[in-house]
Design an enzyme around this catalytic site. Structure first.
Site, PDB file in Angstrom:
ATOM      1  N   GLU A  11       0.819  -1.220   0.000  1.00  0.00           N
ATOM      2  CA  GLU A  11       0.000   0.000   0.000  1.00  0.00           C
ATOM      3  C   GLU A  11       0.852   1.271   0.000  1.00  0.00           C
ATOM      4  O   GLU A  11       0.378   2.324  -0.393  1.00  0.00           O
ATOM      5  CB  GLU A  11      -0.955  -0.016   1.206  1.00  0.00           C
ATOM      6  N   GLY A  77     -12.426  -2.704   0.941  1.00  0.00           N
ATOM      7  CA  GLY A  77     -13.545  -3.376   0.298  1.00  0.00           C
ATOM      8  C   GLY A  77     -14.685  -2.374   0.120  1.00  0.00           C
ATOM      9  O   GLY A  77     -14.881  -1.507   0.973  1.00  0.00           O
ATOM     10  N   MET A 172      -9.087  -1.955   7.747  1.00  0.00           N
ATOM     11  CA  MET A 172      -8.710  -2.495   9.055  1.00  0.00           C
ATOM     12  C   MET A 172      -7.865  -1.559   9.920  1.00  0.00           C
ATOM     13  O   MET A 172      -7.397  -1.974  10.966  1.00  0.00           O
ATOM     14  CB  MET A 172      -7.989  -3.846   8.864  1.00  0.00           C
ATOM     15  N   GLU A 173      -7.667  -0.308   9.478  1.00  0.00           N
ATOM     16  CA  GLU A 173      -6.783   0.587  10.237  1.00  0.00           C
ATOM     17  C   GLU A 173      -7.287   2.019  10.400  1.00  0.00           C
ATOM     18  O   GLU A 173      -6.974   2.679  11.406  1.00  0.00           O
ATOM     19  CB  GLU A 173      -5.385   0.674   9.569  1.00  0.00           C
ATOM     20  N   ASP A 196     -11.754  -4.811  -3.663  1.00  0.00           N
ATOM     21  CA  ASP A 196     -12.628  -5.997  -3.666  1.00  0.00           C
ATOM     22  C   ASP A 196     -14.018  -5.605  -3.197  1.00  0.00           C
ATOM     23  O   ASP A 196     -14.238  -4.498  -2.710  1.00  0.00           O
ATOM     24  CB  ASP A 196     -12.060  -7.102  -2.759  1.00  0.00           C
TER      25      ASP A 196
HETATM   26  N1  ADE Z   1      -8.967  -4.227   2.790  1.00  0.00           N
HETATM   27  C1  ADE Z   1      -9.206  -4.490   1.498  1.00  0.00           C
HETATM   28  N2  ADE Z   1     -10.334  -5.198   1.359  1.00  0.00           N
HETATM   29  C2  ADE Z   1     -10.824  -5.402   2.599  1.00  0.00           C
HETATM   30  C3  ADE Z   1     -11.934  -6.078   3.098  1.00  0.00           C
HETATM   31  N3  ADE Z   1     -12.793  -6.696   2.279  1.00  0.00           N
HETATM   32  N4  ADE Z   1     -12.128  -6.093   4.442  1.00  0.00           N
HETATM   33  C4  ADE Z   1     -11.248  -5.471   5.257  1.00  0.00           C
HETATM   34  N5  ADE Z   1     -10.167  -4.830   4.831  1.00  0.00           N
HETATM   35  C5  ADE Z   1      -9.949  -4.777   3.518  1.00  0.00           C
END
Ligand code: ADE
Length: 227
Positions: A11, A77, A172-173, A196
């Protein structure tokens, strides 16, 4: 000085190759690289995955480098049909979707102590990042970004997070960095490119698209720093 945090070196991408006179140090296992991009003094860090590493990194960066603001770059996501793979999400605010003391009467997502669910991102950063995205013609949506210690890959969880927090993207951060910035009175913003769909297909999309998405976010950051 602008602080830039990414969870993974994927990243951070090629951002550090644009730095003049880079100086590195490792603190608590996190590598910090300070230098100049264009006319801008920056400090970059690759913090590791999840809210604990993100918080540790943001607090260390603040105490050690005193950045005037922090931008969290990376991938996410999507939680909305308005954001597809490769598009950008800019945080209007951040929430922690796995913070839940509802069993003792709190609303889900409430961060006890500071008593907020949504932590607002800095309005100037939001508008400048969006202006750069417009100039580069990258489709961009501003909205709430939800963080939790979970890779979301399940339609039920995706819908829950989207509906509960009106969130547009999950990662996640960002909200851990947001919380640290909030208590330290440091402006922040989360900038994420979609890798995604955060549902049953995300485990297949992510390995294919994460690099391209991460580079898209870095591309925007470089435009912003070279302004
Ligand atoms: N980072 C990228 N895609 C993610 C997802 N689906 N869930 C959590 N963190 C992500």
């Amino acid at each position: 000085m602008i602080g830039i945090i990414a969870a993974m070196s994927l990243e951070m991408g090629h951002l550090r190759t644009h730095m003049n006179n880079p100086v590195s140090e490792t603190i608590s296992g996190i590598s910090f690289v300070r230098g100049r991009i264009g006319q801008q003094e920056v400090v970059t860090a690759v913090c590791g995955i999840g809210k604990v590493f993100a918080a540790l990194c943001a607090q260390t960066m603040i105490l050690r480098y005193a950045p005037s603001c922090i931008i969290n770059t990376g991938v996410a996501g999507t939680l909305t049909s308005e954001l597809s793979i490769g598009h950008l999400a800019v945080s209007s605010c951040v929430v922690q979707h796995d913070m839940d003391t509802s069993a003792i009467g709190d609303p889900v997502g409430l961060i006890s102590g500071i008593n907020v669910i949504e932590i607002p991102a800095d309005k100037t950063l939001i508008s400048r990042l969006c202006d750069c995205a417009n100039a580069l013609q990258i489709p961009t949506l501003t909205g709430c970004i939800a963080s939790g210690d979970q890779f979301v890959a399940n339609p039920g969880r995706k819908t829950y997070i989207a509906d509960t927090f009106s969130a547009i993207a999950c990662e996640m951060e960002g909200a851990a960095i947001g919380q640290v910035c909030y208590v330290n009175h440091i402006p922040f913003c989360v900038l994420r490119a979609i890798s995604d769909s955060a549902d049953g297909s995300s485990h297949m999309d992510y390995p294919v698209f994460s690099k391209m998405a991460a580079d898209q976010s870095v591309r925007l950051l470089l435009a912003y720093l070279n302004e």
